[in-house]
Design an enzyme around this catalytic site. Structure first.
Site, PDB file in Angstrom:
ATOM      1  N   HIS A 229       0.798  -1.238   0.000  1.00 50.39           N
ATOM      2  CA  HIS A 229       0.000   0.000   0.000  1.00 50.39           C
ATOM      3  C   HIS A 229       0.822   1.275   0.000  1.00 50.39           C
ATOM      4  CE1 HIS A 229       0.937  -0.084   4.313  1.00 50.39           C
ATOM      5  NE2 HIS A 229       0.637   1.199   4.317  1.00 50.39           N
TER       6      HIS A 229
HETATM    7  C1  UD1 Z   1      -1.775   5.358   6.179  1.00 53.23           C
HETATM    8  C2  UD1 Z   1      -0.459   5.694   6.882  1.00 53.23           C
HETATM    9  C3  UD1 Z   1       0.491   4.520   6.776  1.00 53.23           C
HETATM   10  C4  UD1 Z   1      -0.161   3.256   7.304  1.00 53.23           C
HETATM   11  C5  UD1 Z   1      -1.465   3.024   6.565  1.00 53.23           C
HETATM   12  C6  UD1 Z   1      -2.187   1.798   7.065  1.00 53.23           C
HETATM   13  C7  UD1 Z   1       0.238   8.057   6.896  1.00 53.23           C
HETATM   14  C8  UD1 Z   1       1.261   8.975   6.374  1.00 53.23           C
HETATM   15  N1  UD1 Z   1       0.196   6.853   6.289  1.00 53.23           N
HETATM   16  O1  UD1 Z   1      -1.496   5.170   4.815  1.00 53.23           O
HETATM   17  O2  UD1 Z   1       1.643   4.804   7.545  1.00 53.23           O
HETATM   18  O3  UD1 Z   1       0.710   2.171   7.084  1.00 53.23           O
HETATM   19  O4  UD1 Z   1      -2.309   4.167   6.746  1.00 53.23           O
HETATM   20  O5  UD1 Z   1      -3.205   1.439   6.173  1.00 53.23           O
HETATM   21  O6  UD1 Z   1      -0.503   8.402   7.785  1.00 53.23           O
HETATM   22  N2  UD1 Z   1      -8.813   5.296   1.693  1.00 53.23           N
HETATM   23  C9  UD1 Z   1     -10.056   4.756   1.473  1.00 53.23           C
HETATM   24  N3  UD1 Z   1     -10.735   4.273   2.534  1.00 53.23           N
HETATM   25  C10 UD1 Z   1     -10.226   4.288   3.800  1.00 53.23           C
HETATM   26  C11 UD1 Z   1      -8.933   4.817   4.009  1.00 53.23           C
HETATM   27  C12 UD1 Z   1      -8.233   5.318   2.937  1.00 53.23           C
HETATM   28  O7  UD1 Z   1     -10.551   4.728   0.359  1.00 53.23           O
HETATM   29  O8  UD1 Z   1     -10.899   3.855   4.739  1.00 53.23           O
HETATM   30  C13 UD1 Z   1      -8.068   5.883   0.568  1.00 53.23           C
HETATM   31  C14 UD1 Z   1      -7.883   7.374   0.771  1.00 53.23           C
HETATM   32  O9  UD1 Z   1      -8.960   8.074   0.290  1.00 53.23           O
HETATM   33  C15 UD1 Z   1      -6.606   7.653   0.051  1.00 53.23           C
HETATM   34  C16 UD1 Z   1      -5.850   6.364   0.173  1.00 53.23           C
HETATM   35  O10 UD1 Z   1      -6.772   5.343   0.537  1.00 53.23           O
HETATM   36  O11 UD1 Z   1      -6.878   7.898  -1.306  1.00 53.23           O
HETATM   37  C17 UD1 Z   1      -4.745   6.444   1.171  1.00 53.23           C
HETATM   38  O12 UD1 Z   1      -5.232   6.693   2.491  1.00 53.23           O
HETATM   39  P1  UD1 Z   1      -4.320   7.495   3.553  1.00 53.23           P
HETATM   40  O13 UD1 Z   1      -4.958   7.465   4.868  1.00 53.23           O
HETATM   41  O14 UD1 Z   1      -3.944   8.793   2.977  1.00 53.23           O
HETATM   42  O15 UD1 Z   1      -2.983   6.673   3.602  1.00 53.23           O
HETATM   43  P2  UD1 Z   1      -2.662   5.134   3.717  1.00 53.23           P
HETATM   44  O16 UD1 Z   1      -2.027   4.709   2.440  1.00 53.23           O
HETATM   45  O17 UD1 Z   1      -3.801   4.311   4.231  1.00 53.23           O
END
Ligand code: UD1
Length: 396
Positions: A229
């Site tokens: 991820h």
């Molecule tokens: C975040 C953390 C990472 C951790 C990971 C666990 C930071 C910098 N990164 O990364 O350290 O390992 O969480 O999963 O805080 N999204 C959804 N649904 C959700 C959550 C996220 O669709 O419930 C999408 C968001 O809209 C975004 C992408 O996933 O487009 C990334 O989500 P984000 O929370 O920004 O970062 P992670 O990659 O999950």
């Protein structure tokens, strides 16, 4: 030679220094993402069992889908959050800033005796910064981990959160030296063990009863689990290389890939789909995922916490990153760093055939009792911390 840190053994009886007798102190815990829940869940349970503190759980909403949020609250048997801040997706600055804006009035109203933050995500730093500006004492669960790679947002979040915290709860031997070399005082460092492993131990019966591999038609130790991820991998052309390597690997051994939402969006855009040997699944619940991991021949991942879970379970882990903030998992022999090099996925069958079985040695205090040790430290320090926020706890 480092100054001695506190060893909090299960036997230790800690003095109740400074605990107010008339009012119950309030502890606020701030979580935001899926892995934060496994780290705070056991502490929430221990605080509830003890019944000496009011515990307020705040979820920032960084993760918001049911499969990334509510299912973890349910499976970890946590009380639903008292407040959900709904920060949602955004850039790093936007996420951190939204946490600060929405958390500040809540903390200012509650004025807790301690703010607990786990891990290294944007919600962790946002919460720590907000609390520090209100001169509230902060406890960091999973302190002192370092990848020494400041291009990782998580590394900045770790370093800054540790600078702002006055109780530094560590679970890995090298964390002590990392914190001391950044000027954190030995008196603030508490070697307590790993609360993520507490969650695994607490739910081991449910995990063993789940039989996810069987439901997917997989043979025990006859498949490889994959989780990817991190932006450095999934937001570049490396993802396409990784997926083509995984498709080749799946001809040797079935591959099961529960796909994180960030990765799912990229795969959809690239038109990449699974097949009957390359299983692309939605994100799994905690119990389902651990059941899958426990039965696997190996895991390929770029996650942090999964490297630790694999070490605890003795499952061979191949990490698609240049570095790890969890070197103990490499030292114990369960984790192999492949680098940010998806071509090396091709070596996995050979490594599985030739590498010795994973060692069953565990890091010290990964025994299911970390939350109890953390709450013992909190009991002995709450009430003495107010004037020393971002400094070090007074000796009581
Ligand atoms: C975040 C953390 C990472 C951790 C990971 C666990 C930071 C910098 N990164 O990364 O350290 O390992 O969480 O999963 O805080 N999204 C959804 N649904 C959700 C959550 C996220 O669709 O419930 C999408 C968001 O809209 C975004 C992408 O996933 O487009 C990334 O989500 P984000 O929370 O920004 O970062 P992670 O990659 O999950």
């Amino acid at each position: 030679m480092h100054a001695a840190v506190h060893e909090v053994t299960p036997e230790a009886t800690l003095e109740l220094a400074g605990l107010p007798t008339m009012t119950r102190p309030t502890i606020v815990s701030v979580v935001g993402t899926r892995p934060n829940m496994m780290k705070i869940g056991p502490i929430a349970a221990e605080l509830a069992r003890l019944d000496e503190f009011d515990h307020v759980l705040i979820h920032t909403g960084q993760h918001y889908d049911r499969e990334m949020f509510e299912i973890f609250i349910e499976q970890l048997e946590m009380r639903p959050p008292d407040h959900v801040l709904g920060i949602g997706p955004g850039t790093h600055a936007q996420q951190t800033a939204r946490v600060m804006e929405r958390l500040e009035p809540l903390l200012a109203e509650i004025m807790p005796a301690l703010v607990l933050v786990p891990g290294d995500v944007n919600s962790t730093l946002g919460a720590a910064l907000t609390a520090a500006k209100l001169v509230l004492p902060i406890g960091h669960v999973e302190a002192g981990l370092r990848s020494f790679d400041r291009t990782m947002p998580e590394e900045l979040n770790r370093i800054l959160t540790d600078q702002l915290s006055c109780l530094l709860f560590i679970h890995s031997p090298e964390a002590q030296g990392n914190l001391l070399s950044e000027g954190r005082p030995a008196s603030a460092i508490f070697n307590v063990g790993n609360t993520m492993i507490d969650s695994l131990v607490r739910l081991s019966t449910a995990i063993d009863g789940r039989r996810t591999p069987h439901e997917l038609g997989l043979e025990s130790e006859g498949y490889v689990v994959v989780t990817l991820h991190r932006p450095a991998l999934v937001e570049t052309e490396l993802l396409t290389i990784a997926m083509s390597q995984l498709r080749s690997l799946s001809r040797d051994i079935p591959v099961v890939f529960p796909v994180h939402p960030r990765t799912r969006a990229r795969l959809e855009r690239a038109g990449i789909v699974g097949d009957e040997r390359l299983h692309l699944l939605p994100p799994l619940g905690y119990i389902e995922f651990l059941s899958l991991l426990k039965g696997a021949a190996a895991i390929l991942t770029d996650s942090g916490g999964i490297q630790e879970e694999a070490t605890y379970l003795g499952i061979r882990c191949f990490t698609l990153r240049e570095n790890t903030e969890r070197p103990i998992t490499v030292e114990l022999g369960t984790n192999i760093l492949l680098g940010l090099a998806p071509d090396r996925i091709a070596e996995i069958p050979q490594m599985l055939a030739s590498s010795p079985p994973a060692s069953d040695a565990l890091p010290p205090l990964w025994d299911g009792h970390a939350a109890r040790r953390i709450v013992e430290v909190i009991r002995s320090h709450v009430g003495t911390l107010g004037a020393t926020a971002a400094g070090h706890p007074s000796s009581g």
